[in-house]
Design a protein around this motif. Structure first.
Motif, PDB file in Angstrom:
ATOM      1  N   ASP A 244     -15.902   7.843   5.628  1.00 30.74           N
ATOM      2  CA  ASP A 244     -16.861   8.923   5.783  1.00 30.74           C
ATOM      3  C   ASP A 244     -18.245   8.428   5.384  1.00 30.74           C
ATOM      4  O   ASP A 244     -18.424   7.875   4.309  1.00 30.74           O
ATOM      5  CB  ASP A 244     -16.435  10.115   4.924  1.00 30.74           C
ATOM      6  CG  ASP A 244     -17.165  11.386   5.315  1.00 30.74           C
ATOM      7  OD1 ASP A 244     -17.273  12.279   4.470  1.00 30.74           O
ATOM      8  OD2 ASP A 244     -17.627  11.452   6.450  1.00 30.74           O
ATOM      9  N   GLN A 245     -19.220   8.637   6.269  1.00 31.75           N
ATOM     10  CA  GLN A 245     -20.558   8.109   6.053  1.00 31.75           C
ATOM     11  C   GLN A 245     -21.214   8.829   4.887  1.00 31.75           C
ATOM     12  O   GLN A 245     -21.411  10.043   4.930  1.00 31.75           O
ATOM     13  CB  GLN A 245     -21.383   8.309   7.341  1.00 31.75           C
ATOM     14  CG  GLN A 245     -22.611   7.466   7.445  1.00 31.75           C
ATOM     15  CD  GLN A 245     -22.336   6.073   7.984  1.00 31.75           C
ATOM     16  OE1 GLN A 245     -21.307   5.826   8.578  1.00 31.75           O
ATOM     17  NE2 GLN A 245     -23.256   5.172   7.751  1.00 31.75           N
TER      18      GLN A 245
ATOM     19  N   LYS B 199     -26.700   9.088   5.866  1.00 33.25           N
ATOM     20  CA  LYS B 199     -26.806   9.433   7.285  1.00 33.25           C
ATOM     21  C   LYS B 199     -28.250   9.439   7.759  1.00 33.25           C
ATOM     22  O   LYS B 199     -29.131   9.969   7.089  1.00 33.25           O
ATOM     23  CB  LYS B 199     -26.202  10.816   7.536  1.00 33.25           C
ATOM     24  CG  LYS B 199     -24.739  10.917   7.170  1.00 33.25           C
ATOM     25  CD  LYS B 199     -24.214  12.325   7.374  1.00 33.25           C
ATOM     26  CE  LYS B 199     -22.764  12.423   6.927  1.00 33.25           C
ATOM     27  NZ  LYS B 199     -22.216  13.786   7.087  1.00 33.25           N
ATOM     28  N   GLN B 200     -28.460   8.835   8.904  1.00 29.15           N
ATOM     29  CA  GLN B 200     -29.741   8.906   9.583  1.00 29.15           C
ATOM     30  C   GLN B 200     -29.450   9.521  10.942  1.00 29.15           C
ATOM     31  O   GLN B 200     -28.832   8.891  11.789  1.00 29.15           O
ATOM     32  CB  GLN B 200     -30.361   7.511   9.719  1.00 29.15           C
ATOM     33  CG  GLN B 200     -30.745   6.905   8.389  1.00 29.15           C
ATOM     34  CD  GLN B 200     -31.267   5.493   8.540  1.00 29.15           C
ATOM     35  OE1 GLN B 200     -30.564   4.536   8.279  1.00 29.15           O
ATOM     36  NE2 GLN B 200     -32.522   5.371   8.957  1.00 29.15           N
ATOM     37  N   ASN B 201     -29.873  10.750  11.127  1.00 28.14           N
ATOM     38  CA  ASN B 201     -29.470  11.503  12.314  1.00 28.14           C
ATOM     39  C   ASN B 201     -30.330  11.237  13.540  1.00 28.14           C
ATOM     40  O   ASN B 201     -29.980  11.684  14.642  1.00 28.14           O
ATOM     41  CB  ASN B 201     -29.464  12.998  11.994  1.00 28.14           C
ATOM     42  CG  ASN B 201     -28.373  13.339  10.982  1.00 28.14           C
ATOM     43  OD1 ASN B 201     -27.262  12.825  11.065  1.00 28.14           O
ATOM     44  ND2 ASN B 201     -28.704  14.189  10.019  1.00 28.14           N
TER      45      ASN B 201
ATOM     46  N   CYS C 267     -33.488  10.724   6.162  1.00 23.47           N
ATOM     47  CA  CYS C 267     -32.200  10.216   5.694  1.00 23.47           C
ATOM     48  C   CYS C 267     -31.555  11.272   4.804  1.00 23.47           C
ATOM     49  O   CYS C 267     -32.244  11.913   4.000  1.00 23.47           O
ATOM     50  CB  CYS C 267     -32.438   8.917   4.929  1.00 23.47           C
ATOM     51  SG  CYS C 267     -30.976   8.159   4.219  1.00 23.47           S
ATOM     52  N   ASP C 268     -30.266  11.464   4.944  1.00 22.57           N
ATOM     53  CA  ASP C 268     -29.518  12.375   4.094  1.00 22.57           C
ATOM     54  C   ASP C 268     -28.364  11.627   3.439  1.00 22.57           C
ATOM     55  O   ASP C 268     -27.838  10.675   4.004  1.00 22.57           O
ATOM     56  CB  ASP C 268     -28.955  13.540   4.916  1.00 22.57           C
ATOM     57  CG  ASP C 268     -30.046  14.369   5.548  1.00 22.57           C
ATOM     58  OD1 ASP C 268     -30.162  14.352   6.786  1.00 22.57           O
ATOM     59  OD2 ASP C 268     -30.814  14.998   4.795  1.00 22.57           O
ATOM     60  N   TYR C 269     -27.971  12.061   2.265  1.00 19.33           N
ATOM     61  CA  TYR C 269     -26.857  11.414   1.572  1.00 19.33           C
ATOM     62  C   TYR C 269     -25.949  12.485   0.971  1.00 19.33           C
ATOM     63  O   TYR C 269     -26.330  13.648   0.821  1.00 19.33           O
ATOM     64  CB  TYR C 269     -27.354  10.440   0.505  1.00 19.33           C
ATOM     65  CG  TYR C 269     -28.132  11.080  -0.628  1.00 19.33           C
ATOM     66  CD1 TYR C 269     -29.501  11.310  -0.504  1.00 19.33           C
ATOM     67  CD2 TYR C 269     -27.509  11.438  -1.817  1.00 19.33           C
ATOM     68  CE1 TYR C 269     -30.215  11.887  -1.536  1.00 19.33           C
ATOM     69  CE2 TYR C 269     -28.213  12.010  -2.855  1.00 19.33           C
ATOM     70  CZ  TYR C 269     -29.576  12.241  -2.707  1.00 19.33           C
ATOM     71  OH  TYR C 269     -30.282  12.809  -3.728  1.00 19.33           O
ATOM     72  N   THR C 270     -24.736  12.064   0.644  1.00 16.06           N
ATOM     73  CA  THR C 270     -23.767  13.042   0.150  1.00 16.06           C
ATOM     74  C   THR C 270     -23.317  12.780  -1.286  1.00 16.06           C
ATOM     75  O   THR C 270     -22.847  13.691  -1.955  1.00 16.06           O
ATOM     76  CB  THR C 270     -22.507  13.046   1.051  1.00 16.06           C
ATOM     77  OG1 THR C 270     -21.944  11.724   1.069  1.00 16.06           O
ATOM     78  CG2 THR C 270     -22.852  13.470   2.472  1.00 16.06           C
TER      79      THR C 270
ATOM     80  N   GLY D 125     -27.318   3.694   6.007  1.00 19.90           N
ATOM     81  CA  GLY D 125     -27.259   4.594   7.132  1.00 19.90           C
ATOM     82  C   GLY D 125     -27.136   3.814   8.429  1.00 19.90           C
ATOM     83  O   GLY D 125     -27.054   2.580   8.435  1.00 19.90           O
ATOM     84  N   THR D 126     -27.139   4.539   9.541  1.00 21.69           N
ATOM     85  CA  THR D 126     -26.935   3.914  10.848  1.00 21.69           C
ATOM     86  C   THR D 126     -28.217   3.373  11.465  1.00 21.69           C
ATOM     87  O   THR D 126     -28.174   2.709  12.490  1.00 21.69           O
ATOM     88  CB  THR D 126     -26.301   4.914  11.821  1.00 21.69           C
ATOM     89  OG1 THR D 126     -27.068   6.119  11.810  1.00 21.69           O
ATOM     90  CG2 THR D 126     -24.868   5.237  11.420  1.00 21.69           C
TER      91      THR D 126
END
Lengths: 112, 116
Positions: free
Chosen positions: A1-2, A5-7, A23-26, A103-104
């Motif tokens: 699971d990432q 994240k870079q959407n 960028c988002d992170y969990t 991220g991607t």
């Protein structure tokens, strides 16, 4: 699971304007966040970082903002230059094991 | 100052063949990492090492083995290559940064591996 994240896979900006990469992170255990720049056929190179206890870090044309409550960070490039055209990776460090999660990537094109 | 050096830069393997990728760093870093980069997947951590003689699994360790016999070297092995291992592999190294310094990882130039 990432976990990072870079959407936005790509972004195009006119020269001289502002580029904003998101960028988002969990994972709440990340203590540092970093941005890397990558040109084709080269390894990623470090650009700027921010501690999780800060909300802003600036280095020349590059500023990183961190919103810890939203688990979101952004990179602002002002003014954008054609040489900034590259893939930008957001990364987060977990102190335990000193592991970096990426991220991607977002491909930035600055149009002259 | 070479930084992080990867060998080789390109390689084509047949399915089932084995190979070793070599990473060398001259910055006296304690930590070393192997990542793979695939389209749309970003950089994913395969294995890492927190010091000489140690290794640990990352996000995608299956099909790979690593060794860190010397502090400056980190080897990535593929015992029986599969087409799914076609990728660009990056080695990186870092200190355990504290405060605002030395928190980043330094990367090599990458190895482009194709398994046919």
């Amino acid at each position: 699971d990432q976990q990072v994240k870079q959407n936005s896979p790509s972004l195009s900006v006119q020269e001289g304007r502002i580029s904003i990469l998101n960028c988002d992170y969990t994972n709440s255990m990340f203590d540092y966040f970093l941005w890397y720049k990558k040109y084709p056929a080269e390894g990623p190179t470090f650009l700027i970082s921010i501690s999780s206890i800060k909300d802003k870090n600036e280095d020349g044309r590059f500023t990183v903002f961190l919103n810890k409550s939203a688990k979101h960070l952004s990179l602002h490039i002002v003014p954008s230059q054609p040489g900034d055209s590259a893939v930008y990776f957001c990364a987060a460090r977990r102190y335990t094991g000193n592991q970096f999660y990426f991220g991607t990537g977002t491909s930035l094109t600055v149009i002259p | 100052n070479a930084g992080v050096t990867q060998t080789p830069k390109f390689r084509v393997l047949k399915t089932g063949q084995s190979m070793t990728l070599l990473c060398a760093q001259d910055m006296n870093h304690e930590y070393m990492y192997w990542y793979r980069q695939d389209p749309g997947m970003g950089l994913r951590l395969i294995h890492y090492s927190v010091g000489e003689g140690t290794t640990a699994k990352g996000e995608v360790p299956d099909g790979y083995n690593v060794s860190r016999l010397k502090k400056q070297n980190f080897l990535l092995g593929l015992e029986s290559a599969a087409p799914s291992q076609t990728s660009v592999y990056f080695c990186a190294s870092s200190h355990l940064g504290q405060g605002t310094k030395n928190t980043e990882a330094f990367f090599g130039q990458g190895t482009r591996l194709t398994v046919v």
